[in-house]
Every structure is written in structure tokens, then in C-alpha cells.
Design an enzyme around this catalytic site. Structure first.
Site, PDB file in Angstrom:
ATOM      1  N   ARG A 199       0.812  -1.236   0.000  1.00 50.99           N
ATOM      2  CA  ARG A 199       0.000   0.000   0.000  1.00 50.99           C
ATOM      3  C   ARG A 199       0.840   1.278   0.000  1.00 50.99           C
ATOM      4  O   ARG A 199       0.351   2.345   0.337  1.00 50.99           O
ATOM      5  CB  ARG A 199      -0.965   0.025   1.199  1.00 50.99           C
ATOM      6  CG  ARG A 199      -1.995  -1.084   1.162  1.00 50.99           C
ATOM      7  CD  ARG A 199      -3.135  -0.735   0.208  1.00 50.99           C
ATOM      8  NE  ARG A 199      -4.140  -1.782   0.152  1.00 50.99           N
ATOM      9  CZ  ARG A 199      -4.176  -2.738  -0.770  1.00 50.99           C
ATOM     10  NH1 ARG A 199      -3.263  -2.802  -1.726  1.00 50.99           N
ATOM     11  NH2 ARG A 199      -5.131  -3.632  -0.752  1.00 50.99           N
ATOM     12  N   LEU A 200       2.132   1.115  -0.318  1.00 51.40           N
ATOM     13  CA  LEU A 200       2.960   2.328  -0.434  1.00 51.40           C
ATOM     14  C   LEU A 200       2.791   2.852  -1.857  1.00 51.40           C
ATOM     15  O   LEU A 200       3.688   2.773  -2.697  1.00 51.40           O
ATOM     16  CB  LEU A 200       4.422   2.008  -0.087  1.00 51.40           C
ATOM     17  CG  LEU A 200       4.616   1.584   1.369  1.00 51.40           C
ATOM     18  CD1 LEU A 200       6.061   1.199   1.641  1.00 51.40           C
ATOM     19  CD2 LEU A 200       4.180   2.704   2.315  1.00 51.40           C
TER      20      LEU A 200
END
Ligand SMILES: Cc1cc2nc3c(=O)[nH]c(=O)nc-3n(C[C@H](O)[C@H](O)[C@H](O)COP(=O)(O)O)c2cc1C
Length: 197
Positions: free
Chosen positions: A174-175
């Protein structure tokens, strides 16, 4: 993602990549968000039919709720998600009607039955039955015979002139990667800013 200097180059790159091998997806589908006269949001998909440095064009019935909403408040948003690439584009700006000439030229490229369908549809009005719609297409077909099917006066296009364009792409854990382009004060160039995911 690089902080590229021109958002349209980036958009073209992503769009062309999505179109190259759509695998049943509809790469030109975009969610158009508008607000009604009470400021309540409304949203629906439309198809992207062209874009250049002026903006993003779609076509619709000009008596439809979306068209009335844009007339009342031209501030709109477009959201596109290319699922296979895990990429999102968010565009905020103002909707402007395209020229009569531009709409005529695009309308002429549509298949004949789609052109007849535009005449037949009172978009978003109650429809008694499917049969009524088909009968209205037949009436339009009879009306125009073998001649040209002109563009209905209630059917045209809008260009969303962007003020911001944000590119989002999925990263690991989720970066995600986000870059927002904002039109500068004079409205000529763009400034790019990376955002936290
Ligand atoms: C993938 C997709 C593409 C669509 N493209 C268009 C379009 O280009 N123009 C249009 O008027 N409606 C299009 N529609 C239908 C609209 O989503 C909507 O149902 C219709 O325009 C009525 O919206 P309104 O009542 O808010 O005006 C599309 C629907 C889908 C699912």
C-alpha cells in the site's frame, strides 16, 4: 513514477497502455461526478471520446440530469481506474460544451443504429417498456430513410478542462505512488507534487 513535466504525456502513456490489450475491460470508461442544484453529488460512467491539452471529451444527451447539473454548476470530476494496471487518474475541472462542429464530426462517426438511438432516447426519463424504445428507434429509422442521420439538437459533447490531474499507481504494501499536477496561475503550465499515499 517520475514527476514528469506534462500531465497529458503521462495520461496518453497510461491510456495507450490500457487500450493496447484491453482484455474485455473498457479503458475509456470514466466516472463523471457532478453536483445537483442542492449541492448533492451524483456520479455515473461515460466514455472518453478524445483528449488533448484542452481537456477530456465525452458525449451525452443535453437534456439529461448530468447535462442539467453541469449547466447549473460546471465544476466536475472524472475518475478512471485501469484495474489491470492498478492505476487511477483523478481529474477535477470545469465542463464546457464542445463546438457544434466538433459534435457533428464525432456524431457522424457513430454507427447508424447508435445515431438513431440518440434520436430515440429521452435519456433518464421514465420508459414504459423496452418495446417503446425499439419502436422509437424504428420511427427515427423511417423518418431518415436511407438519408443522413443528423445529430439531434439535444445531443452533444462536453470537454472537461482540467485544473488538477492526479496519477495514482499501486505500490507494494500500500505504499502507493501519487503525483498531482496543478495548473499554474496563468493557466499555461503545470506544477507537479508528490503526495503521501
Ligand atoms: C461503461 C459505461 C459507459 C457509459 N458511457 C456513456 C456516455 O458516454 N454517455 C452517456 O450519456 N451515458 C453513458 N453511460 C450511461 C451513464 O452511466 C448514465 O446511465 C446515463 O448517461 C444517464 O445519466 P444521468 O441520468 O446522470 O444524466 C455509460 C455507462 C457505462 C456503464
Amino acid at each position: 513514477m517520475r514527476v514528469a513535466e506534462d500531465p497529458f504525456d503521462r495520461f496518453r502513456e497510461w491510456y495507450e497502455e490500457a487500450c493496447r490489450d484491453p482484455r474485455g475491460e473498457v479503458p475509456e470508461a470514466m466516472c463523471l461526478s457532478t453536483v445537483d442544484e442542492k449541492g448533492r453529488p451524483d456520479a455515473r460512467f461515460v466514455l472518453l471520446k478524445g483528449f488533448d491539452e484542452r481537456g477530456f471529451v465525452f458525449y451525452t444527451n443535453t437534456n439529461s440530469p448530468k447535462a442539467r447539473q453541469m449547466e447549473g454548476n460546471p465544476a466536475v470530476a472524472l475518475t478512471i481506474y485501469w484495474e489491470r494496471f492498478r492505476r487511477q487518474v483523478r481529474i477535477r475541472g470545469r465542463a464546457e460544451p464542445v463546438s457544434e462542429k466538433e459534435a457533428d464530426e464525432y456524431f457522424a462517426t457513430r454507427p447508424r443504429v447508435s445515431r438513431l438511438g440518440a434520436w430515440a432516447s429521452e435519456q433518464s426519463q421514465p420508459l414504459k417498456s423496452r418495446f417503446t424504445l425499439l419502436r422509437r428507434v424504428a420511427v427515427a429509422a423511417r423518418r431518415f430513410g436511407t438519408g443522413e442521420v443528423p445529430r439531434p439538437p439535444f445531443w452533444s459533447g462536453y470537454r472537461v478542462v482540467p485544473e488538477t490531474i492526479e496519477f495514482w499507481s499501486e505500490g507494494v504494501f500500500r505504499l502507493n505512488d501519487r503525483i498531482i499536477f496543478r495548473r499554474d496561475q496563468e493557466g499555461r503550465g503545470w506544477s507537479a507534487t508528490r503526495l503521501y499515499p
